[in-house]
Every structure is written in C-alpha cells, then in structure tokens.
Scaffold this active site. Structure first.
Site, PDB file in Angstrom:
ATOM      1  N   ASP A  81       0.779  -1.085   0.135  1.00  0.00           N
ATOM      2  CA  ASP A  81      -0.041  -0.162  -0.121  1.00  0.00           C
ATOM      3  C   ASP A  81       0.960   1.275   0.090  1.00  0.00           C
ATOM      4  O   ASP A  81       1.851   1.399   0.890  1.00  0.00           O
ATOM      5  CB  ASP A  81      -0.977   0.054   1.445  1.00  0.00           C
ATOM      6  CG  ASP A  81      -1.923   1.076   1.113  1.00  0.00           C
ATOM      7  OD1 ASP A  81      -2.583   1.319   0.085  1.00  0.00           O
ATOM      8  OD2 ASP A  81      -2.285   1.219   2.076  1.00  0.00           O
ATOM      9  N   HIS A  82       0.711   2.207  -0.910  1.00  0.00           N
ATOM     10  CA  HIS A  82       1.484   3.461  -1.053  1.00  0.00           C
ATOM     11  C   HIS A  82       2.977   3.088  -0.982  1.00  0.00           C
ATOM     12  O   HIS A  82       3.597   3.734  -0.305  1.00  0.00           O
ATOM     13  CB  HIS A  82       1.026   4.488   0.105  1.00  0.00           C
ATOM     14  CG  HIS A  82      -0.452   4.862   0.281  1.00  0.00           C
ATOM     15  ND1 HIS A  82      -0.761   5.977  -0.665  1.00  0.00           N
ATOM     16  CD2 HIS A  82      -1.579   4.431   0.750  1.00  0.00           C
ATOM     17  CE1 HIS A  82      -2.233   5.953  -0.365  1.00  0.00           C
ATOM     18  NE2 HIS A  82      -2.466   5.476   0.448  1.00  0.00           N
ATOM     19  N   ASP A 103       3.162   4.741  -5.349  1.00  0.00           N
ATOM     20  CA  ASP A 103       2.468   6.236  -4.979  1.00  0.00           C
ATOM     21  C   ASP A 103       3.465   7.402  -5.383  1.00  0.00           C
ATOM     22  O   ASP A 103       4.222   7.741  -4.742  1.00  0.00           O
ATOM     23  CB  ASP A 103       1.993   6.194  -3.711  1.00  0.00           C
ATOM     24  CG  ASP A 103       1.269   7.534  -3.237  1.00  0.00           C
ATOM     25  OD1 ASP A 103       1.054   8.460  -4.243  1.00  0.00           O
ATOM     26  OD2 ASP A 103       0.746   7.703  -1.907  1.00  0.00           O
ATOM     27  N   GLU A 133      -1.213   6.181  -8.108  1.00  0.00           N
ATOM     28  CA  GLU A 133      -2.118   7.281  -7.754  1.00  0.00           C
ATOM     29  C   GLU A 133      -2.098   8.474  -8.534  1.00  0.00           C
ATOM     30  O   GLU A 133      -0.915   9.084  -8.765  1.00  0.00           O
ATOM     31  CB  GLU A 133      -2.026   7.523  -6.188  1.00  0.00           C
ATOM     32  CG  GLU A 133      -2.708   8.707  -5.709  1.00  0.00           C
ATOM     33  CD  GLU A 133      -2.743   8.728  -4.283  1.00  0.00           C
ATOM     34  OE1 GLU A 133      -2.489   8.071  -3.369  1.00  0.00           O
ATOM     35  OE2 GLU A 133      -2.824  10.065  -3.746  1.00  0.00           O
ATOM     36  N   HIS A 177      -7.547  10.156   4.105  1.00  0.00           N
ATOM     37  CA  HIS A 177      -7.158   8.964   4.898  1.00  0.00           C
ATOM     38  C   HIS A 177      -7.432   9.629   6.540  1.00  0.00           C
ATOM     39  O   HIS A 177      -7.474  10.836   6.804  1.00  0.00           O
ATOM     40  CB  HIS A 177      -5.516   8.682   4.856  1.00  0.00           C
ATOM     41  CG  HIS A 177      -5.166   8.055   3.745  1.00  0.00           C
ATOM     42  ND1 HIS A 177      -4.342   8.696   2.721  1.00  0.00           N
ATOM     43  CD2 HIS A 177      -5.652   6.993   2.827  1.00  0.00           C
ATOM     44  CE1 HIS A 177      -4.283   7.840   1.819  1.00  0.00           C
ATOM     45  NE2 HIS A 177      -4.980   6.914   1.923  1.00  0.00           N
ATOM     46  N   GLY A 206      -9.078   5.774   1.668  1.00  0.00           N
ATOM     47  CA  GLY A 206      -9.604   6.631   2.876  1.00  0.00           C
ATOM     48  C   GLY A 206     -10.972   6.278   2.876  1.00  0.00           C
ATOM     49  O   GLY A 206     -11.848   7.381   3.164  1.00  0.00           O
ATOM     50  N   ASN A 227     -10.422   0.693   0.229  1.00  0.00           N
ATOM     51  CA  ASN A 227      -9.307   0.647   1.235  1.00  0.00           C
ATOM     52  C   ASN A 227      -9.790   1.009   2.348  1.00  0.00           C
ATOM     53  O   ASN A 227     -10.238   2.155   2.789  1.00  0.00           O
ATOM     54  CB  ASN A 227      -7.974   1.348   0.929  1.00  0.00           C
ATOM     55  CG  ASN A 227      -7.067   0.847  -0.216  1.00  0.00           C
ATOM     56  OD1 ASN A 227      -7.516  -0.001  -0.982  1.00  0.00           O
ATOM     57  ND2 ASN A 227      -6.022   1.379  -0.592  1.00  0.00           N
TER      58      ASN A 227
END
Ligand code: G3H
Ligand code: ZN
Length: 281
Positions: A81-82, A103, A133, A177, A206, A227
């Site tokens: 993630d990210h 990201d 993203e 988020h 988020g 997410n």
C-alpha cells in the site's frame, strides 16, 4: 489461495463490484480479515502500508500474510500500500506480494509517469498487478499527512493510464485518510468522467467513515477496490479498552486480542457485503 491482484481487479470490473482491501499489522488483524472473507465467500486484498512495514518488518508481515493467503479458501491478493520507491516494490515482489501500489502522487505528472512505468515494466512480467495514484488524496495515514488534496483530472488520468499501462488507478475525489471531521463529500461526476476516460479499475482510498450511500453510489461508477484501515484500528482498540475496563485483572494477551479480532471481523464482514464482493469468491 494467493492470487494476483490482476485477477481480483479484472473480476471486480467485469462483475461490477469492489473488492475490500484492508491494512494489516499483525496476526490478529490478518486472521480477522481472512475469517471474514471466508465466511462471506469473498475475494479480498490484504495490504501492508508503510507504517505496517515499519512496525512489523517486511519479511514478518509478508510471511504472515502469505501463509494466511495460501491457506485461505477464498482468493486473496497481498498488496503493498502506497509504495514509495522502485526498490521497495522490488523487495515486496521478492517477498511474495502479488500486487503493488506505487504512490508517485507527490511527484510531478511526468515524474509520476516515469516511476510508474518503471514499476509496471518490472511487475507485469512477474504477474503482479500495479496500482498508481494520480491527484492527491488528503488526510493522514501513519503520520504521513497530505495537507492539500488535489482532485484527479480526468484528461490527465486518461493520458496517465495510456502511458503507464497500470492495472488500477487510485483516484482523489474527496475521500481522505484517517478520521473525518465532517461528512466527506464525494465528487461523483468527476468519478464518472475518470471511469469513462480510463476504462480501468479505480480504487477508493480513505474509505473509513464514508457513508454507506456514498459507497453504493461509487461502486457502479467504476470503483473496484476499496481501502479500509482506520475503522479496523477503531474496532480493535475499542474491544481492547472494553476488556481493560470490565476485567482490569486480566493479564492474558489472548483475552485482549481475541475480542479485538472478533470485533474487526464483524467490521470486515459488513464492508464486504456493502462493497458487493461477498459471494464472489
Ligand atoms: O491506503 C489505505 C487507506 O486508504 C485506508 O484509509 O484509514 O481512512 O480507511 P482509512
Ligand atoms: Zn490510502
């Protein structure tokens, strides 16, 4: 079973539903998500955030999540993630991740494209899906704050997707988020434009605290992955606090973490039903 994110994204797009993606930091969280997915007969993403990797260690969290995914009766993808760099993505693929996010949202448009292309060039031959993203999702995750959200531009999104060949795009359309102060207002018209301009699976970050009606509206407009992190943290902590308050003499960690696992499981099950992925395994 452990599957590629590609499989989950494609099935979700075809089926018109979104797959739940939940952040994991320890064994109980992983077990809660897998048990919920099995009981709901749902595909699911387990994902490790930057904070999760820092807290548990990449090898530890990968080993735990991989074991859980391999033993699961439903399809499970393990996602970074990210992701922050090409090197981190490479490490995760080596550790067994079947999906990655890079990201580059804090970079310029061209630099975001460049890093994303590089990641796709490496991940695609490994059968690993790539999420990127565009725009900036606001809020705070693991002490990383984005003060000024920038909504995704549909024309830029079309060019970005065309040039990078990503599997999925995380969009900035009004979610953030962490914990919302007021009710989040989602830009559904923009989401529809992005869907029409890109025609690939879109990802909603988020999503904790986003009202159910907004989720129900967003999924048919192209959201294929949603997410959730904060709502699991809240359920975990509330359950632990309850034991501490009602049984202050309790000293067995399992008597605190067991109820936390149950509480998270209920949250995951409700989300899987809401997102439409329940019954799709
Ligand atoms: O990448 C993870 C998420 O977007 C989770 O956001 O903590 O607001 O649910 P959340
Ligand atoms: Zn996120």
């Amino acid at each position: 079973m452990l599957v590629s994110g590609k499989e989950l994204f494609q099935a979700a797009k075809q089926g018109g539903y979104a797959v739940g993606a939940f952040n994991v930091n320890n064994m109980e969280i992983i077990q809660a998500i897998i048990e919920a997915a099995e009981e709901e007969n749902s595909p699911v993403f387990l994902q490790a955030s930057q904070g999760g990797i820092k807290y548990a260690g990449l090898e530890y969290i990968a080993a735990l999540a991989k074991t859980a995914a391999e033993q699961a009766k439903v399809p499970v993808a393990l996602n970074l993630d990210h992701g922050t760099s090409f090197a981190q993505v490479a490490k995760c693929i080596r550790a067994g991740f079947s999906a990655v996010m890079i990201d580059g949202s804090q970079l310029s448009f061209e630099d975001n494209i460049a890093i994303t292309q590089k990641v796709v060039d490496m991940a695609a031959p490994c059968g690993v899906s790539v999420e990127a993203e565009l725009g900036k999702i606001g809020g705070t995750e693991d002490d990383i704050s984005v003060a000024e959200a920038v909504f995704t531009d549909p024309d830029e999104a079309a060019e970005f997707v065309e040039r990078t060949k990503i599997d999925a795009l995380a969009v900035a359309i009004g979610t953030a988020h962490g914990v919302y102060k007021g009710e989040p207002k989602l830009d559904f018209a923009r989401l529809e434009q992005i869907r029409n301009a890109t025609n690939i699976p879109l990802v909603l970050h988020g999503a904790s605290g986003v009202p159910e009606e907004a989720i129900r509206k967003a999924v048919p407009l192209g959201i294929c992955k949603i997410n959730i992190d904060t709502e699991l943290r809240q359920a975990f902590t509330k359950a632990v606090q309850e034991v501490v308050h009602t049984k202050p003499q309790e000293f067995d960690p399992r008597k605190l973490l067991g109820p936390a696992r149950e509480a998270m499981k209920e949250v995951v099950k409700a989300k899987l039903r809401l997102f439409g992925c329940a019954g799709r395994a």
